[in-house]
Design a protein around this motif. Structure first.
Motif, PDB file in Angstrom:
ATOM      1  N   LYS A  56       3.961   8.469 -10.463  1.00  0.00           N
ATOM      2  CA  LYS A  56       2.621   8.814 -11.260  1.00  0.00           C
ATOM      3  C   LYS A  56       2.278  10.264 -11.296  1.00  0.00           C
ATOM      4  N   GLN A  57       1.336  10.221 -10.414  1.00  0.00           N
ATOM      5  CA  GLN A  57       0.994  12.195 -10.715  1.00  0.00           C
ATOM      6  C   GLN A  57       1.993  13.096 -10.856  1.00  0.00           C
ATOM      7  N   ILE A  58       3.284  13.048 -10.178  1.00  0.00           N
ATOM      8  CA  ILE A  58       3.928  13.696 -11.286  1.00  0.00           C
ATOM      9  C   ILE A  58       4.600  13.671 -11.891  1.00  0.00           C
ATOM     10  N   GLU A  59       5.160  12.923 -12.462  1.00  0.00           N
ATOM     11  CA  GLU A  59       4.721  12.373 -13.793  1.00  0.00           C
ATOM     12  C   GLU A  59       3.708  13.020 -15.136  1.00  0.00           C
ATOM     13  N   GLU A  60       2.841  12.804 -14.272  1.00  0.00           N
ATOM     14  CA  GLU A  60       1.404  12.777 -14.888  1.00  0.00           C
ATOM     15  C   GLU A  60       1.697  14.947 -15.547  1.00  0.00           C
ATOM     16  N   GLU A  61       1.960  15.081 -14.422  1.00  0.00           N
ATOM     17  CA  GLU A  61       1.673  16.793 -14.000  1.00  0.00           C
ATOM     18  C   GLU A  61       2.951  17.782 -14.926  1.00  0.00           C
ATOM     19  N   LYS A  62       4.287  16.655 -14.705  1.00  0.00           N
ATOM     20  CA  LYS A  62       5.511  17.182 -15.832  1.00  0.00           C
ATOM     21  C   LYS A  62       5.535  16.603 -17.010  1.00  0.00           C
ATOM     22  N   ILE A  63       4.773  15.348 -17.690  1.00  0.00           N
ATOM     23  CA  ILE A  63       4.371  15.142 -18.924  1.00  0.00           C
ATOM     24  C   ILE A  63       3.237  16.531 -19.718  1.00  0.00           C
ATOM     25  N   LYS A  64       2.472  16.613 -18.579  1.00  0.00           N
ATOM     26  CA  LYS A  64       0.904  17.596 -19.071  1.00  0.00           C
ATOM     27  C   LYS A  64       2.077  19.056 -19.220  1.00  0.00           C
ATOM     28  N   ALA A  65       2.583  19.388 -18.315  1.00  0.00           N
ATOM     29  CA  ALA A  65       3.330  21.159 -18.208  1.00  0.00           C
ATOM     30  C   ALA A  65       4.576  21.146 -19.660  1.00  0.00           C
ATOM     31  N   ALA A  66       4.921  19.397 -19.774  1.00  0.00           N
ATOM     32  CA  ALA A  66       6.052  19.202 -21.058  1.00  0.00           C
ATOM     33  C   ALA A  66       4.991  19.497 -22.394  1.00  0.00           C
TER      34      ALA A  66
ATOM     35  N   LYS B  83       1.137  -1.231  -0.325  1.00  0.00           N
ATOM     36  CA  LYS B  83      -0.222   0.245  -0.209  1.00  0.00           C
ATOM     37  C   LYS B  83       0.836   1.093  -0.167  1.00  0.00           C
ATOM     38  N   LEU B  84       1.946   1.477   0.909  1.00  0.00           N
ATOM     39  CA  LEU B  84       2.804   2.681   0.841  1.00  0.00           C
ATOM     40  C   LEU B  84       3.576   2.520  -0.518  1.00  0.00           C
ATOM     41  N   GLU B  85       3.848   1.336  -1.044  1.00  0.00           N
ATOM     42  CA  GLU B  85       4.510   1.756  -2.524  1.00  0.00           C
ATOM     43  C   GLU B  85       3.964   1.660  -3.727  1.00  0.00           C
ATOM     44  N   TRP B  86       2.637   1.482  -3.256  1.00  0.00           N
ATOM     45  CA  TRP B  86       1.915   2.050  -3.848  1.00  0.00           C
ATOM     46  C   TRP B  86       1.112   3.125  -4.387  1.00  0.00           C
ATOM     47  N   GLU B  87       1.068   4.044  -3.316  1.00  0.00           N
ATOM     48  CA  GLU B  87       0.853   5.241  -2.301  1.00  0.00           C
ATOM     49  C   GLU B  87       2.028   6.279  -3.585  1.00  0.00           C
ATOM     50  N   LEU B  88       3.093   5.413  -3.536  1.00  0.00           N
ATOM     51  CA  LEU B  88       4.351   6.768  -3.319  1.00  0.00           C
ATOM     52  C   LEU B  88       4.797   6.489  -4.973  1.00  0.00           C
TER      53      LEU B  88
END
Length: 407
Positions: free
Chosen positions: A114-124, A104-109
């Motif tokens: 993934k959310q941070i990467e999606e935000e980066k991809i979206k910004a890119a 669960k901790l790994e999934w949350e991390l």
């Protein structure tokens, strides 16, 4: 009569003897039973019976104690096993809970990452979209003539292996049999005046020339003249389409048998703007049921790129040569090695002024707008002179529709 009575008496005596013996045995059994009863009811016999019963009871109690002890030992063993099993279950349960908590901790991390990467991809993507809009705006300005210099994003050189030596064949012919897997460096320009259409010209006599041992008779009905006849139609059809974007200085089509050179078409424009406009309009277009793939390339010297022994038919490798073996263009057009050598002599074979059926508009949008604008442009252009109005013994100068004003 006497014998009859004797027989009757003898029969009665036998029955009497039988009954007498039976009674006698019965009396003897009664006497024995009474004697036995006398023995059973004596003190000694009673004591013996009590001793036997006591011994039997002791044996039964002893056997019960042994069985009870065995059962107690078995119960202890079963209880110990049950306790161990419970402890093992509890340990596995605790381990499973820890593992679930870890997962669960790994999934949350992972979700957070993934959310941070999606935000980066979206910004890119937004940044790329913004840059693309700026790039397309600058490209439109460049193509329209408002800007003299092309966008800076196009003035780059892409290299496959920057640390390696330059590939000699790729530097001369812009083609290599090993492709990008070559151990040497290939340099791709961002934009250039030369466009390369890989495997553009396709013909049965060209693609099936390298027959194998099982197809020795496949080329008996096809000759080089058939391939060249089809090439003439291809040349006039394609050249008129490319000339719409500006003046062409070189047009070469390879007739090599090697796959990386077979049917490659090189089109060099006089101006860089015209080459970019042609690339933007014709890349991924469809011609003859095949999608056109264009790329920019650099040909520093056509004389070094084209096999010098081809014209004299002395090339030892034939069409398997890795240098360019090109078709001789009809009307002696663009057959020279230098860009300033443009032969103006033309025969009486006219080019097709209408769009060929081989060109497909399917990948493009706004077909109706393009066709209407093309018709309006064609109505403004001067009409071509027909060869029938010129006479049979006169050469005519053919003017093809060009878009030099757009370049």
């Amino acid at each position: 009569m006497v014998n009859y009575f004797v027989k009757i008496n003898m029969g009665r005596h036998a029955e009497w003897r039988k009954i007498a013996k039976k009674q006698r045995r019965k009396r003897m059994r009664i006497i024995k039973a009474k004697e036995r009863d006398k023995i059973f009811f004596t003190d000694w016999y009673i004591k013996q019976q009590e001793l036997e019963e006591k011994l039997l009871l002791e044996q039964i109690n002893k056997q019960n104690d042994e069985e009870n002890e065995k059962w107690i030992q078995a119960e202890k063993i079963a209880i110990d096993q049950w306790k161990k099993l419970q402890e093992e279950k509890e340990r596995l349960k605790q381990k499973r809970l820890e593992q679930e908590a870890k997962l669960k901790l790994e999934w949350e991390l992972e979700q957070k990452k993934k959310q941070i990467e999606e935000e980066k991809i979206k910004a890119a993507q937004e940044e790329l979209k913004r840059k693309q809009e700026i790039f397309m705006a600058n490209l439109d300005l460049f193509l329209s003539g408002d800007s003299v210099e092309p966008p800076s994003e196009l003035n780059v050189m892409h290299e496959t292996r920057p640390d390696a030596e330059l590939c000699p064949f790729f530097s001369k012919t812009a083609c290599c049999r090993f492709g990008d897997q070559c151990s040497r460096n290939h340099q791709y320009p961002g934009i250039s005046k030369v466009l390369l259409a890989t495997n553009f010209y396709n013909h049965f006599g060209l693609s099936n020339a390298n027959v194998n041992e099982y197809d020795t008779d496949i080329m008996l009905e096809f000759e080089d003249s058939d391939t060249y006849k089809e090439y003439k139609d291809f040349f006039f059809d394609v050249l008129s389409e490319f000339e719409k974007f500006g003046r062409i200085t070189q047009f070469k089509v390879c007739n090599n048998y090697e796959k990386h050179l077979r049917g490659n078409a090189f089109i060099e424009f006089a101006e860089l703007r015209c080459a970019v406009a042609a690339y933007r309009s014709l890349h991924t277009r469809w011609y003859g049921g095949r999608q056109l793939s264009l790329q920019f390339c650099t040909i520093n010297s056509w004389k070094n790129a084209i096999c010098g022994l081809q014209l004299r038919r002395r090339c030892p490798k034939g069409r398997a040569c890795n240098f360019l073996h090109v078709f001789r263009n009809p009307n002696n057009l663009y057959n020279g090695y230098y860009t300033h050598e443009i032969v103006q002599e033309k025969d009486s074979t006219p080019r097709s002024s209408v769009r060929s059926w081989r060109w497909s508009e399917s990948p493009e949008k706004d077909i109706s707008n393009r066709t209407s604008s093309r018709r309006s442009e064609s109505s403004d252009r001067p009409r071509r002179r027909s060869r029938h109005h010129e006479g049979n013994n006169k050469h005519y100068r053919r003017t093809s529709p060009r878009r030099s004003d757009r370049c």
